[in-house]
Design a protein around this motif. Structure first.
Motif, PDB file in Angstrom:
ATOM      1  N   TYR A   1       0.851  -1.219   0.037  1.00 59.11           N
ATOM      2  CA  TYR A   1      -0.012  -0.228   0.085  1.00 59.11           C
ATOM      3  C   TYR A   1       0.837   1.297   0.103  1.00 59.11           C
ATOM      4  CZ  TYR A   1      -3.425  -3.371   1.774  1.00 59.11           C
ATOM      5  OH  TYR A   1      -4.198  -4.492   1.759  1.00 59.11           O
ATOM      6  N   GLU A   2       1.758   1.181   0.964  1.00 64.07           N
ATOM      7  CA  GLU A   2       2.795   2.324   0.990  1.00 64.07           C
ATOM      8  C   GLU A   2       3.520   2.802  -0.208  1.00 64.07           C
ATOM      9  OE1 GLU A   2       4.953   1.595   4.434  1.00 64.07           O
ATOM     10  OE2 GLU A   2       3.293   1.534   5.759  1.00 64.07           O
ATOM     11  N   ARG A   3       4.036   1.801  -0.947  1.00 64.09           N
ATOM     12  CA  ARG A   3       4.811   1.904  -2.146  1.00 64.09           C
ATOM     13  C   ARG A   3       3.836   2.479  -3.095  1.00 64.09           C
ATOM     14  NH1 ARG A   3       7.262   1.609   1.452  1.00 64.09           N
ATOM     15  NH2 ARG A   3       7.062   4.135   1.342  1.00 64.09           N
ATOM     16  N   ILE A   4       2.815   2.046  -3.275  1.00 64.47           N
ATOM     17  CA  ILE A   4       1.914   2.414  -4.510  1.00 64.47           C
ATOM     18  C   ILE A   4       1.386   3.814  -4.141  1.00 64.47           C
ATOM     19  CG2 ILE A   4      -0.556   2.247  -5.427  1.00 64.47           C
ATOM     20  CD1 ILE A   4       0.003  -0.900  -5.772  1.00 64.47           C
ATOM     21  N   ALA A   5       1.054   4.378  -3.133  1.00 64.76           N
ATOM     22  CA  ALA A   5       0.765   5.543  -2.754  1.00 64.76           C
ATOM     23  C   ALA A   5       1.866   6.447  -3.036  1.00 64.76           C
ATOM     24  CB  ALA A   5       0.293   5.488  -0.949  1.00 64.76           C
ATOM     25  N   GLU A   6       3.087   6.094  -2.486  1.00 58.35           N
ATOM     26  CA  GLU A   6       4.122   7.127  -2.521  1.00 58.35           C
ATOM     27  C   GLU A   6       4.410   7.263  -4.308  1.00 58.35           C
ATOM     28  OE1 GLU A   6       8.852   6.815  -1.218  1.00 58.35           O
ATOM     29  OE2 GLU A   6       7.966   5.065  -2.129  1.00 58.35           O
ATOM     30  N   HIS A   7       4.439   6.292  -5.016  1.00 55.93           N
ATOM     31  CA  HIS A   7       4.924   6.440  -6.454  1.00 55.93           C
ATOM     32  C   HIS A   7       4.014   7.001  -7.161  1.00 55.93           C
ATOM     33  CE1 HIS A   7       8.832   4.171  -6.926  1.00 55.93           C
ATOM     34  NE2 HIS A   7       8.402   3.591  -6.124  1.00 55.93           N
ATOM     35  N   VAL A   8       2.462   6.918  -6.897  1.00 56.01           N
ATOM     36  CA  VAL A   8       1.458   7.696  -7.519  1.00 56.01           C
ATOM     37  C   VAL A   8       1.372   9.049  -7.041  1.00 56.01           C
ATOM     38  CG1 VAL A   8      -1.089   7.693  -7.834  1.00 56.01           C
ATOM     39  CG2 VAL A   8       0.105   5.725  -7.733  1.00 56.01           C
ATOM     40  N   LEU A   9       1.488   9.354  -5.697  1.00 56.94           N
ATOM     41  CA  LEU A   9       1.630  10.679  -5.463  1.00 56.94           C
ATOM     42  C   LEU A   9       2.743  11.420  -5.964  1.00 56.94           C
ATOM     43  CD1 LEU A   9       0.954  10.436  -1.640  1.00 56.94           C
ATOM     44  CD2 LEU A   9      -0.568  11.470  -3.257  1.00 56.94           C
ATOM     45  N   ASP A  10       3.767  10.915  -6.125  1.00 58.88           N
ATOM     46  CA  ASP A  10       4.937  11.552  -7.012  1.00 58.88           C
ATOM     47  C   ASP A  10       4.910  11.890  -8.344  1.00 58.88           C
ATOM     48  OD1 ASP A  10       6.574  11.290  -4.548  1.00 58.88           O
ATOM     49  OD2 ASP A  10       7.700   9.557  -5.347  1.00 58.88           O
ATOM     50  N   LEU A  11       3.766  11.552  -8.957  1.00 57.29           N
ATOM     51  CA  LEU A  11       3.325  11.881 -10.203  1.00 57.29           C
ATOM     52  C   LEU A  11       2.828  13.121 -10.347  1.00 57.29           C
ATOM     53  CD1 LEU A  11       1.763   8.645 -11.777  1.00 57.29           C
ATOM     54  CD2 LEU A  11       3.893   9.417 -12.092  1.00 57.29           C
ATOM     55  N   GLY A  12       2.395  13.852  -9.215  1.00 54.89           N
ATOM     56  CA  GLY A  12       1.678  15.165  -9.090  1.00 54.89           C
ATOM     57  C   GLY A  12       0.428  15.371  -9.973  1.00 54.89           C
ATOM     58  N   ILE A  13      -0.421  14.048 -10.079  1.00 54.70           N
ATOM     59  CA  ILE A  13      -1.490  14.146 -10.917  1.00 54.70           C
ATOM     60  C   ILE A  13      -2.680  15.180 -10.084  1.00 54.70           C
ATOM     61  CG2 ILE A  13      -3.600  13.123 -11.895  1.00 54.70           C
ATOM     62  CD1 ILE A  13      -1.585  10.691 -12.389  1.00 54.70           C
ATOM     63  N   PRO A  14      -3.225  16.118 -10.549  1.00 49.83           N
ATOM     64  CA  PRO A  14      -4.372  16.867  -9.622  1.00 49.83           C
ATOM     65  C   PRO A  14      -5.225  15.786  -9.275  1.00 49.83           C
ATOM     66  CG  PRO A  14      -3.674  17.998 -11.722  1.00 49.83           C
ATOM     67  CD  PRO A  14      -3.012  16.775 -11.845  1.00 49.83           C
ATOM     68  N   GLY A  15      -5.733  16.175  -8.029  1.00 46.46           N
ATOM     69  CA  GLY A  15      -6.979  15.525  -7.334  1.00 46.46           C
ATOM     70  C   GLY A  15      -6.471  14.298  -6.864  1.00 46.46           C
TER      71      GLY A  15
END
Length: 267
Positions: free
Chosen positions: A63-77
């Motif tokens: 869970y933590e790694r998926i959240a980390e990598h997706v948040l790093d994309l900076g996609i609005p919302g």
């Protein structure tokens, strides 16, 4: 970053994630490889024949790694969803990404059933999200009342959104040999026994060693979380019959039992 992402992008993913679909697929691949590294490195550092450390590392890091990598994309919302248990899920393009481990059976895709006991958290996640097709394919029995599933406050707010969020499942195979394969897709929950109806194709994210993700060439060696050689983990040999039946190696049985017991215990 470079990865084996030359395969066709599934139409359902393009429709849901738009121009961010390529970056999201790569982010999930990277996250699963980071989870593999955390699992194997933790087991090696623990210096124990028991697999409890590996199981705990995999459960939390998925869970933590998926959240980390997706948040790093900076996609609005993009935001984190707190289901009220030990983990957080990431919501992107109004879709909650939910990883879970499935048993490795060579040559087969994930089953049309939740791989273990369906926790209350998962029942609520299926209930609050907007399913692409009706969840219940059969008419309810006459004069039989189905009890309403009450959502916990942390999830009830999501159910009030318009449009309601979707749920993207990420089933993956991972054992003490590492990450084997992973898919993503959307499914409906058909009953409390955990039977699923896949309403999109189960699209491959990784296919084993061929889909390994590598850092960009100018990145300094040793800086990446997943850098360095993976520890060697001894595995028991299996007969051809055991392999065909999907029987896990003896060295993994304790690990599997621990993981299943912990994940079944969600509330």
């Amino acid at each position: 970053m470079d990865a084996n992402v030359d395969g066709p992008m599934p139409s359902w993913a393009c429709k849901r994630f738009g121009e961010d679909v390529v970056g999201l697929r790569l982010a999930i691949q990277m996250a699963l490889l980071d989870t593999e590294s955390a699992m194997l490195e933790s087991q090696a550092a623990g210096r124990s024949k028991h697999k409890f450390t590996a199981g705990a590392a995999r459960m939390t890091n998925q869970y933590e790694r998926i959240a980390e990598h997706v948040l790093d994309l900076g996609i609005p919302g993009t935001e984190l969803v707190k289901p009220g248990t030990f983990y957080e899920l990431v919501l992107v393009h109004n879709a909650i990404l939910c990883p879970y481990r499935v048993d490795s059976v060579e040559g087969f895709e994930p089953d049309d059933k939740w791989p273990k006991k369906l926790s209350l958290v998962m029942r609520e996640l299926f209930a609050l999200t907007d399913a692409p097709t009706p969840r219940w394919v059969a008419d309810p029995l006459v004069d039989v009342e189905v009890p309403e599933l009450l959502l916990r406050p942390s999830l009830a707010d999501l159910a009030q959104r318009d449009p309601r969020p979707g749920l993207v499942l990420i089933p993956y195979e991972m054992n003490m040999s590492g990450l084997q394969r992973a898919w993503w897709g959307q499914a409906n929950l058909l009953d409390e026994a955990g039977h699923l109806q896949w309403v999109t194709e189960k699209s491959l994210l990784t296919t084993g060693a061929e889909s390994r993700v590598y850092a960009v060439p100018n990145q300094r060696a040793g800086d990446n979380f997943a850098s360095g050689d993976l520890p060697e983990v001894a595995l028991s040999t299996r007969s051809e019959a055991a392999r065909a039946a999907g029987t896990p190696p003896q060295s993994e049985t304790e690990y599997e039992a621990f993981v299943n017991a912990a994940e079944d215990n969600e509330h």
